[in-house]
Design an enzyme around this catalytic site. Structure first.
Site, PDB file in Angstrom:
ATOM      1  N   ARG A  28       0.786  -1.236   0.000  1.00 17.95           N
ATOM      2  CA  ARG A  28       0.000   0.000   0.000  1.00 17.95           C
ATOM      3  C   ARG A  28       0.812   1.276   0.000  1.00 17.95           C
ATOM      4  O   ARG A  28       0.268   2.345  -0.245  1.00 17.95           O
ATOM      5  CB  ARG A  28      -0.965  -0.002   1.202  1.00 17.95           C
ATOM      6  CG  ARG A  28      -2.141  -0.936   0.999  1.00 17.95           C
ATOM      7  CD  ARG A  28      -2.890  -1.155   2.298  1.00 17.95           C
ATOM      8  NE  ARG A  28      -2.090  -1.944   3.210  1.00 17.95           N
ATOM      9  CZ  ARG A  28      -2.449  -2.244   4.472  1.00 17.95           C
ATOM     10  NH1 ARG A  28      -3.574  -1.759   4.954  1.00 17.95           N
ATOM     11  NH2 ARG A  28      -1.657  -2.980   5.237  1.00 17.95           N
ATOM     12  N   TYR A 151      -3.834 -18.143  13.186  1.00 18.64           N
ATOM     13  CA  TYR A 151      -4.963 -17.461  12.538  1.00 18.64           C
ATOM     14  C   TYR A 151      -6.174 -18.383  12.418  1.00 18.64           C
ATOM     15  O   TYR A 151      -7.315 -17.940  12.541  1.00 18.64           O
ATOM     16  CB  TYR A 151      -4.555 -16.949  11.149  1.00 18.64           C
ATOM     17  CG  TYR A 151      -3.604 -15.768  11.208  1.00 18.64           C
ATOM     18  CD1 TYR A 151      -4.082 -14.472  11.336  1.00 18.64           C
ATOM     19  CD2 TYR A 151      -2.226 -15.945  11.131  1.00 18.64           C
ATOM     20  CE1 TYR A 151      -3.219 -13.385  11.392  1.00 18.64           C
ATOM     21  CE2 TYR A 151      -1.350 -14.873  11.188  1.00 18.64           C
ATOM     22  CZ  TYR A 151      -1.856 -13.594  11.328  1.00 18.64           C
ATOM     23  OH  TYR A 151      -1.003 -12.528  11.398  1.00 18.64           O
TER      24      TYR A 151
HETATM   25  O1  1CP Z   1      -4.987  -3.917   2.094  1.00 22.26           O
HETATM   26  C1  1CP Z   1      -4.185  -4.585   1.464  1.00 22.26           C
HETATM   27  O2  1CP Z   1      -3.832  -4.320   0.294  1.00 22.26           O
HETATM   28  C2  1CP Z   1      -3.700  -5.819   2.146  1.00 22.26           C
HETATM   29  C3  1CP Z   1      -2.407  -5.741   2.840  1.00 22.26           C
HETATM   30  C4  1CP Z   1      -1.747  -7.094   2.585  1.00 22.26           C
HETATM   31  C5  1CP Z   1      -0.745  -7.356   1.652  1.00 22.26           C
HETATM   32  C6  1CP Z   1      -0.072  -6.375   0.725  1.00 22.26           C
HETATM   33  C7  1CP Z   1      -2.099  -8.319   3.198  1.00 22.26           C
HETATM   34  C8  1CP Z   1      -3.178  -8.556   4.192  1.00 22.26           C
HETATM   35  N1  1CP Z   1      -1.319  -9.310   2.652  1.00 22.26           N
HETATM   36  C9  1CP Z   1      -0.480  -8.763   1.705  1.00 22.26           C
HETATM   37  C10 1CP Z   1       0.440  -9.502   0.840  1.00 22.26           C
HETATM   38  C11 1CP Z   1       1.384 -10.438   1.477  1.00 22.26           C
HETATM   39  N2  1CP Z   1       1.237 -11.030   2.704  1.00 22.26           N
HETATM   40  C12 1CP Z   1       2.561 -10.910   0.881  1.00 22.26           C
HETATM   41  C13 1CP Z   1       2.909 -10.594  -0.575  1.00 22.26           C
HETATM   42  C14 1CP Z   1       4.246 -10.408  -1.016  1.00 22.26           C
HETATM   43  C15 1CP Z   1       5.009  -9.200  -0.504  1.00 22.26           C
HETATM   44  O3  1CP Z   1       5.700  -9.359   0.534  1.00 22.26           O
HETATM   45  O4  1CP Z   1       5.032  -8.161  -1.185  1.00 22.26           O
HETATM   46  C16 1CP Z   1       3.186 -11.748   1.821  1.00 22.26           C
HETATM   47  C17 1CP Z   1       4.512 -12.462   1.706  1.00 22.26           C
HETATM   48  C18 1CP Z   1       2.338 -11.824   2.957  1.00 22.26           C
HETATM   49  C19 1CP Z   1       2.605 -12.657   4.137  1.00 22.26           C
HETATM   50  C20 1CP Z   1       1.731 -12.536   5.331  1.00 22.26           C
HETATM   51  N3  1CP Z   1       0.381 -12.337   5.401  1.00 22.26           N
HETATM   52  C21 1CP Z   1       2.205 -12.721   6.647  1.00 22.26           C
HETATM   53  C22 1CP Z   1       3.629 -13.089   6.992  1.00 22.26           C
HETATM   54  C23 1CP Z   1       4.554 -11.931   7.005  1.00 22.26           C
HETATM   55  C24 1CP Z   1       4.263 -10.857   8.033  1.00 22.26           C
HETATM   56  O5  1CP Z   1       3.923  -9.740   7.624  1.00 22.26           O
HETATM   57  O6  1CP Z   1       4.416 -11.139   9.246  1.00 22.26           O
HETATM   58  C25 1CP Z   1       1.119 -12.559   7.521  1.00 22.26           C
HETATM   59  C26 1CP Z   1       1.143 -12.651   9.036  1.00 22.26           C
HETATM   60  C27 1CP Z   1      -0.042 -12.320   6.727  1.00 22.26           C
HETATM   61  C28 1CP Z   1      -1.432 -12.161   7.201  1.00 22.26           C
HETATM   62  C29 1CP Z   1      -1.975 -10.847   6.794  1.00 22.26           C
HETATM   63  N4  1CP Z   1      -2.364 -10.554   5.520  1.00 22.26           N
HETATM   64  C30 1CP Z   1      -2.745  -9.242   5.440  1.00 22.26           C
HETATM   65  C31 1CP Z   1      -2.578  -8.662   6.743  1.00 22.26           C
HETATM   66  C32 1CP Z   1      -2.900  -7.241   7.101  1.00 22.26           C
HETATM   67  C33 1CP Z   1      -2.065  -9.668   7.575  1.00 22.26           C
HETATM   68  C34 1CP Z   1      -1.682  -9.525   9.050  1.00 22.26           C
HETATM   69  C35 1CP Z   1      -2.913  -9.643   9.886  1.00 22.26           C
HETATM   70  C36 1CP Z   1      -2.743  -9.569  11.386  1.00 22.26           C
HETATM   71  O7  1CP Z   1      -1.915 -10.266  11.985  1.00 22.26           O
HETATM   72  O8  1CP Z   1      -3.549  -8.805  11.976  1.00 22.26           O
END
Ligand code: 1CP
Length: 342
Positions: A28, A151
């Site tokens: 974002r 999760y």
């Molecule tokens: O609003 C949006 O556009 C969503 C934000 C978003 C994005 C860009 C989420 C929601 N996921 C992603 C993509 C994503 N997630 C990638 C894509 C590749 C990149 O790195 O560019 C990857 C590798 C992940 C991995 C991911 N998803 C993790 C592990 C890494 C980390 O950040 O610790 C986790 C825990 C998630 C779950 C998740 N997905 C999205 C959110 C906001 C979350 C975290 C939720 C929470 O714990 O409250």
């Protein structure tokens, strides 16, 4: 054409300039990402649209020339493929239907069923394998079983993973069965990504830090070891990056115990400590505090140079300690790259 820099570092080569990419590099903070996500409608529609998911994966490569692209998807797609409902609440985050009993674990779909849901992701990987510049490495990924389970049990992100710890305490055998199912599904999911063209895979164990002692061994270390052993037997030579975030002292020895080719470091461990205790076993990745990409300035440049210097005696892939945040300034990423590449 010589071998890609990330693959050389993963084989243990020390490079004069470390290769670099960023966790959440498609995200974002980039206006072009926000535009494509709006075109897709919502986050999950973006994940399951191979053309648009490939487009957002390529955006940071075009803008910055990172050495690796990471597949655009999410770790929560696997629970969905195992039969849970998944949706995202704008401004809050993911929500899932929950699994809190042995009977609910038994009612999940078998690992073999995941491809029905996840096949669009493999198509994204195939598009990227065709379209990426030849010097850019394509990284596939999945969540590590413990983090995915947190999760599935809580139905959302939690600060302390209390619901998963409670399930573990109440019925360790049923919790272990859930971890086993996710482990099997992750092996099949990452295998399919590799067959589609992923050159490296990464396991995100974002909540590994809340596991201690035997729980860390059983639910962080052992599932990671099993996944890596299975992937390397199916795909000899495939490099694996493990990210046991906030593992602290347990970072030491993690690569040897699991067979990981590289350990990704969060920014709570000091680079000097990790250079001595973790890098001695092979490649490390990390670990700039993502906050510095919001604040920028001299501190960003100094801290970037300090990390490059601390890891300069061994194999190193420059990255952040966690994902870049939506508030980050895209120009600060350029400053960080200049500080690394000179
Ligand atoms: O609003 C949006 O556009 C969503 C934000 C978003 C994005 C860009 C989420 C929601 N996921 C992603 C993509 C994503 N997630 C990638 C894509 C590749 C990149 O790195 O560019 C990857 C590798 C992940 C991995 C991911 N998803 C993790 C592990 C890494 C980390 O950040 O610790 C986790 C825990 C998630 C779950 C998740 N997905 C999205 C959110 C906001 C979350 C975290 C939720 C929470 O714990 O409250």
């Amino acid at each position: 054409m010589s071998e890609k820099t990330i693959l050389r570092a993963l084989k243990g080569e020390r490079l004069p300039v470390p290769p670099v990419w960023m966790m959440r590099q498609a995200g974002r903070y980039l206006p072009e990402y926000r535009a494509t996500r709006a075109q897709a409608g919502d986050f999950l529609s973006l994940c399951y649209n191979p053309d648009l998911a490939a487009e957002v994966t390529l955006q940071p490569i075009r803008r910055y020339g990172f050495d690796a692209a990471i597949l655009f998807a999410d770790i929560l797609l696997l629970p969905q493929a195992l039969g849970l409902d998944l949706w995202f609440v704008t401004g809050e985050g993911p929500r899932l239907s929950t699994v809190t009993t042995a009977a609910q674990v038994a009612a999940l779909k078998p690992a073999a069923a995941i491809h029905d849901t996840l096949s669009p992701i493999y198509e994204t990987v195939r598009i990227l394998a065709r379209e990426l510049p030849r010097e850019t490495t394509l990284i596939g990924f999945a969540g590590a079983p413990w983090t995915v389970a947190t999760y599935m049990v809580a139905g959302r992100g939690t600060p302390d993973q209390a619901p998963a710890h409670a399930f573990m305490a109440q019925d360790r055998a049923a919790f272990a069965a859930l971890i086993d199912l996710i482990t099997q599904g992750t092996i099949d999911y990452l295998s399919a990504q590799i067959e589609a063209g992923a050159e490296v895979v990464k396991l995100f164990d974002s909540w590994a830090g809340s596991l201690k002692g035997r729980d860390f061994d059983d639910f962080a270390l052992e599932p990671t070891r099993r996944i890596i052993a299975a992937l390397k037997s199916r795909h000899p030579g495939i490099p694996v990056i493990a990210f046991p975030r906030e593992a602290g002292p347990r970072y030491a020895g993690f690569a040897r115990a699991t067979g990981a080719d590289c350990v990704a470091l969060d920014n709570s461990v000091s680079a000097d400590w990790a250079a001595a205790e973790v890098q001695k076993d092979g490649c490390v990745q990390g670990n700039l505090n993502p906050r510095l990409l919001v604040s920028g300035g001299d501190e960003l440049v100094a801290e970037t140079r300090r990390i490059v210097q601390a890891f300069s005696q061994g194999p190193h892939i420059f990255n952040l300690g966690h994902g870049i945040t939506p508030e980050a300034d895209p120009d600060n990423v350029t400053r960080m790259l200049e500080a690394i590449r000179g």
